[in-house]
Design an enzyme around this catalytic site. Structure first.
Site, PDB file in Angstrom:
ATOM      1  N   ASN A 101       0.814  -1.221   0.000  1.00 25.21           N
ATOM      2  CA  ASN A 101       0.000   0.000   0.000  1.00 25.21           C
ATOM      3  C   ASN A 101       0.845   1.267   0.000  1.00 25.21           C
ATOM      4  O   ASN A 101       0.348   2.332  -0.350  1.00 25.21           O
ATOM      5  CB  ASN A 101      -0.905  -0.073   1.251  1.00 25.21           C
ATOM      6  CG  ASN A 101      -1.480   1.261   1.641  1.00 25.21           C
ATOM      7  OD1 ASN A 101      -2.507   1.675   1.110  1.00 25.21           O
ATOM      8  ND2 ASN A 101      -0.823   1.973   2.567  1.00 25.21           N
ATOM      9  N   SER A 153      -4.657   2.403  -8.922  1.00 26.65           N
ATOM     10  CA  SER A 153      -5.282   3.721  -8.868  1.00 26.65           C
ATOM     11  C   SER A 153      -6.045   3.971 -10.157  1.00 26.65           C
ATOM     12  O   SER A 153      -5.679   3.445 -11.219  1.00 26.65           O
ATOM     13  CB  SER A 153      -4.181   4.773  -8.720  1.00 26.65           C
ATOM     14  OG  SER A 153      -4.646   6.026  -9.157  1.00 26.65           O
ATOM     15  N   TYR A 166       3.139   8.150 -11.877  1.00 31.09           N
ATOM     16  CA  TYR A 166       2.291   7.416 -10.925  1.00 31.09           C
ATOM     17  C   TYR A 166       1.402   6.410 -11.664  1.00 31.09           C
ATOM     18  O   TYR A 166       1.254   5.252 -11.255  1.00 31.09           O
ATOM     19  CB  TYR A 166       1.463   8.462 -10.179  1.00 31.09           C
ATOM     20  CG  TYR A 166       0.513   7.968  -9.131  1.00 31.09           C
ATOM     21  CD1 TYR A 166       0.983   7.525  -7.892  1.00 31.09           C
ATOM     22  CD2 TYR A 166      -0.865   7.993  -9.345  1.00 31.09           C
ATOM     23  CE1 TYR A 166       0.093   7.111  -6.908  1.00 31.09           C
ATOM     24  CE2 TYR A 166      -1.759   7.594  -8.374  1.00 31.09           C
ATOM     25  CZ  TYR A 166      -1.281   7.145  -7.150  1.00 31.09           C
ATOM     26  OH  TYR A 166      -2.166   6.735  -6.185  1.00 31.09           O
ATOM     27  N   LYS A 170       1.277   2.441 -11.200  1.00 35.21           N
ATOM     28  CA  LYS A 170       0.040   1.851 -10.676  1.00 35.21           C
ATOM     29  C   LYS A 170      -0.550   0.804 -11.611  1.00 35.21           C
ATOM     30  O   LYS A 170      -1.211  -0.131 -11.149  1.00 35.21           O
ATOM     31  CB  LYS A 170      -0.986   2.956 -10.396  1.00 35.21           C
ATOM     32  CG  LYS A 170      -0.662   3.777  -9.144  1.00 35.21           C
ATOM     33  CD  LYS A 170      -0.426   2.874  -7.954  1.00 35.21           C
ATOM     34  CE  LYS A 170      -0.736   3.506  -6.631  1.00 35.21           C
ATOM     35  NZ  LYS A 170      -0.340   2.606  -5.506  1.00 35.21           N
ATOM     36  N   ALA A 199     -10.081  10.132   1.346  1.00 33.25           N
ATOM     37  CA  ALA A 199      -9.510  11.386   1.840  1.00 33.25           C
ATOM     38  C   ALA A 199      -8.317  11.065   2.730  1.00 33.25           C
ATOM     39  O   ALA A 199      -8.468  10.556   3.836  1.00 33.25           O
ATOM     40  CB  ALA A 199     -10.563  12.153   2.632  1.00 33.25           C
TER      41      ALA A 199
HETATM   42  P1  NAD Z   1      -0.823   8.339   2.546  1.00 30.71           P
HETATM   43  O1  NAD Z   1       0.219   9.284   2.101  1.00 30.71           O
HETATM   44  O2  NAD Z   1      -1.638   8.683   3.737  1.00 30.71           O
HETATM   45  O3  NAD Z   1      -0.200   6.893   2.832  1.00 30.71           O
HETATM   46  C1  NAD Z   1       0.940   6.397   2.192  1.00 30.71           C
HETATM   47  C2  NAD Z   1       1.871   5.887   3.258  1.00 30.71           C
HETATM   48  O4  NAD Z   1       3.001   5.255   2.618  1.00 30.71           O
HETATM   49  C3  NAD Z   1       2.425   7.006   4.148  1.00 30.71           C
HETATM   50  O5  NAD Z   1       2.172   6.716   5.509  1.00 30.71           O
HETATM   51  C4  NAD Z   1       3.910   7.028   3.816  1.00 30.71           C
HETATM   52  O6  NAD Z   1       4.737   7.371   4.921  1.00 30.71           O
HETATM   53  C5  NAD Z   1       4.146   5.595   3.360  1.00 30.71           C
HETATM   54  N1  NAD Z   1       5.331   5.477   2.506  1.00 30.71           N
HETATM   55  C6  NAD Z   1       5.688   6.293   1.483  1.00 30.71           C
HETATM   56  N2  NAD Z   1       6.835   5.860   0.932  1.00 30.71           N
HETATM   57  C7  NAD Z   1       7.196   4.746   1.604  1.00 30.71           C
HETATM   58  C8  NAD Z   1       8.273   3.847   1.486  1.00 30.71           C
HETATM   59  N3  NAD Z   1       9.230   4.011   0.565  1.00 30.71           N
HETATM   60  N4  NAD Z   1       8.345   2.780   2.329  1.00 30.71           N
HETATM   61  C9  NAD Z   1       7.393   2.598   3.276  1.00 30.71           C
HETATM   62  N5  NAD Z   1       6.345   3.449   3.446  1.00 30.71           N
HETATM   63  C10 NAD Z   1       6.249   4.493   2.616  1.00 30.71           C
HETATM   64  O7  NAD Z   1      -1.764   8.088   1.293  1.00 30.71           O
HETATM   65  P2  NAD Z   1      -2.953   7.049   1.045  1.00 30.71           P
HETATM   66  O8  NAD Z   1      -3.970   7.779   0.262  1.00 30.71           O
HETATM   67  O9  NAD Z   1      -3.343   6.335   2.280  1.00 30.71           O
HETATM   68  O10 NAD Z   1      -2.243   6.033   0.034  1.00 30.71           O
HETATM   69  C11 NAD Z   1      -2.173   4.633   0.226  1.00 30.71           C
HETATM   70  C12 NAD Z   1      -2.085   3.956  -1.127  1.00 30.71           C
HETATM   71  O11 NAD Z   1      -3.311   4.132  -1.845  1.00 30.71           O
HETATM   72  C13 NAD Z   1      -0.992   4.510  -2.041  1.00 30.71           C
HETATM   73  O12 NAD Z   1      -0.385   3.435  -2.744  1.00 30.71           O
HETATM   74  C14 NAD Z   1      -1.745   5.396  -2.989  1.00 30.71           C
HETATM   75  O13 NAD Z   1      -1.061   5.568  -4.204  1.00 30.71           O
HETATM   76  C15 NAD Z   1      -3.026   4.603  -3.136  1.00 30.71           C
HETATM   77  N6  NAD Z   1      -4.163   5.385  -3.636  1.00 30.71           N
HETATM   78  C16 NAD Z   1      -4.775   6.315  -2.858  1.00 30.71           C
HETATM   79  C17 NAD Z   1      -5.861   7.000  -3.350  1.00 30.71           C
HETATM   80  C18 NAD Z   1      -6.613   7.994  -2.521  1.00 30.71           C
HETATM   81  O14 NAD Z   1      -7.669   8.478  -3.003  1.00 30.71           O
HETATM   82  N7  NAD Z   1      -6.156   8.303  -1.322  1.00 30.71           N
HETATM   83  C19 NAD Z   1      -6.313   6.756  -4.659  1.00 30.71           C
HETATM   84  C20 NAD Z   1      -5.677   5.803  -5.435  1.00 30.71           C
HETATM   85  C21 NAD Z   1      -4.596   5.105  -4.897  1.00 30.71           C
END
Ligand code: NAD
Length: 306
Positions: A101, A153, A166, A170, A199
């Site tokens: 994730n 994503s 990205y 993805k 969010a």
């Molecule tokens: P977020 O930034 O809250 O969570 C991502 C987490 O990954 C963070 O806590 C960060 O510290 C950690 N991280 C980043 N780089 C890292 C690394 N190299 N090693 C270990 N940890 C690392 O964002 P989120 O929205 O919770 O994202 C979670 C996943 O969901 C991501 O892969 C994101 O691309 C995907 N995503 C999110 C959304 C959305 O709407 N929020 C949409 C599509 C995909």
């Protein structure tokens, strides 16, 4: 409806110090799993880092009466990932579930995107999904049990301005999933993808307050639990957000045989373009590349008969 439980299961959730990963980890723990909380703790663009975020989630799980350990490695650091897998095996002796994730953003229009913006995003999302799964693969094979989720994503599936790096990463994890669902099948390893919308710090400022309020990360997690349960599907892309869930698929039209030899030219293909792209002939998604090839030959056979 029977309860979905993870008693006796050991799960690793990467990027679980906040956002979606934290919610997935808490829910796995509530349902009985022992959980490794991996998080580098860096900024949204991948800079810096400390293990405080991971440790805070471990405390939350312990307060619920669950078991968890923190891991502050970057998912794209080979030595760190090997250590995380080793520490998990030393502590609990198995790895049943991995939710890949962790993620960062380096959004820029393609013209302005630097090589570093491309490398870093591919490193964290794509190599950062490959590495923990690869390190745990033989363990899961020997156990004859593994449940894996990669995080894709809508940018990867459909595109979004300013996110070429990205989106490439993805959709890359979906490509990996498509092969691992085949390679893992005989050892009871199932792998799926979640396409979330929530969010988190990744989306703050991108939508209205009202929309963000409806997009709690907690509203994605119940779908993810269904992708890692004992009777999970394999090879599925589950879209999840605001409490709504749907299935995404890569589909193809039926296919048209244009010709061989002198009958086949760029103009002959152009003449059949409407038929080639006729979405009313779209068929269910293929289960493998082999099935896709069979479709091509079916179109040839049909065209030759006709
Ligand atoms: P977020 O930034 O809250 O969570 C991502 C987490 O990954 C963070 O806590 C960060 O510290 C950690 N991280 C980043 N780089 C890292 C690394 N190299 N090693 C270990 N940890 C690392 O964002 P989120 O929205 O919770 O994202 C979670 C996943 O969901 C991501 O892969 C994101 O691309 C995907 N995503 C999110 C959304 C959305 O709407 N929020 C949409 C599509 C995909």
């Amino acid at each position: 409806m029977s309860d979905i439980r993870f008693d006796g299961r050991v799960a690793i959730v990467t990027g679980a110090g906040g956002g979606l990963g934290r919610c997935h980890a808490l829910e796995l723990a509530r349902r009985g799993a022992k959980v490794v909380i991996n998080d580098l703790g860096g900024s949204l663009d991948g800079n810096g880092g400390n293990s405080e975020a991971a440790e805070a989630v471990v405390k939350e799980i312990e307060a619920l009466g669950g078991e968890a350990i923190a891991n502050g490695s970057s998912v794209s650091d080979e030595a760190g990932v090997k250590k995380m897998i080793g520490d998990t095996m030393d502590k609990w002796g198995r790895i049943d579930i991995i939710i890949a994730n962790a993620g960062i953003l380096r959004d820029k229009s393609f013209a302005k995107m630097t090589q570093q913006d491309i490398d870093l995003v591919i490193d964290v999302h794509l190599r950062g999904s490959f590495m923990p799964i690869h390190e745990a693969w033989n363990i899961m094979k020997e156990q004859e049990y593994g449940r894996i989720v990669v995080t894709t994503s809508s940018t990867g599936l459909y595109g979004n301005f300013g996110q070429a790096n990205y989106g490439a990463a993805k959709l890359g994890v979906v490509g990996m999933m498509n092969t691992l669902k085949i390679e893992g099948a005989k050892n009871n390893i199932k792998i799926n993808a979640v396409c979330p919308i929530a969010a988190t710090r990744m989306t703050e400022g991108l939508m209205s307050e009202e929309a963000l309020a409806a997009l709690k990360p907690e509203y994605v997690t119940p779908g993810v639990m269904n992708l890692v349960k004992d009777d999970a599907p394999s090879g599925m892309i589950l879209s999840a957000g605001a409490g709504a869930f749907s299935m995404a698929r890569i589909v193809e039209t039926e296919g048209v045989f244009v010709g061989h030899g002198d009958d086949l030219s760029a103009e002959a293909v152009a003449a059949k373009w409407d038929q080639i792209t006729d979405v009313s002939t779209t068929r269910p998604a293929f289960k493998s590349g082999g099935e896709h090839g069979q479709n091509i030959f079916a179109a040839v056979a049909k065209g030759m008969q006709g």
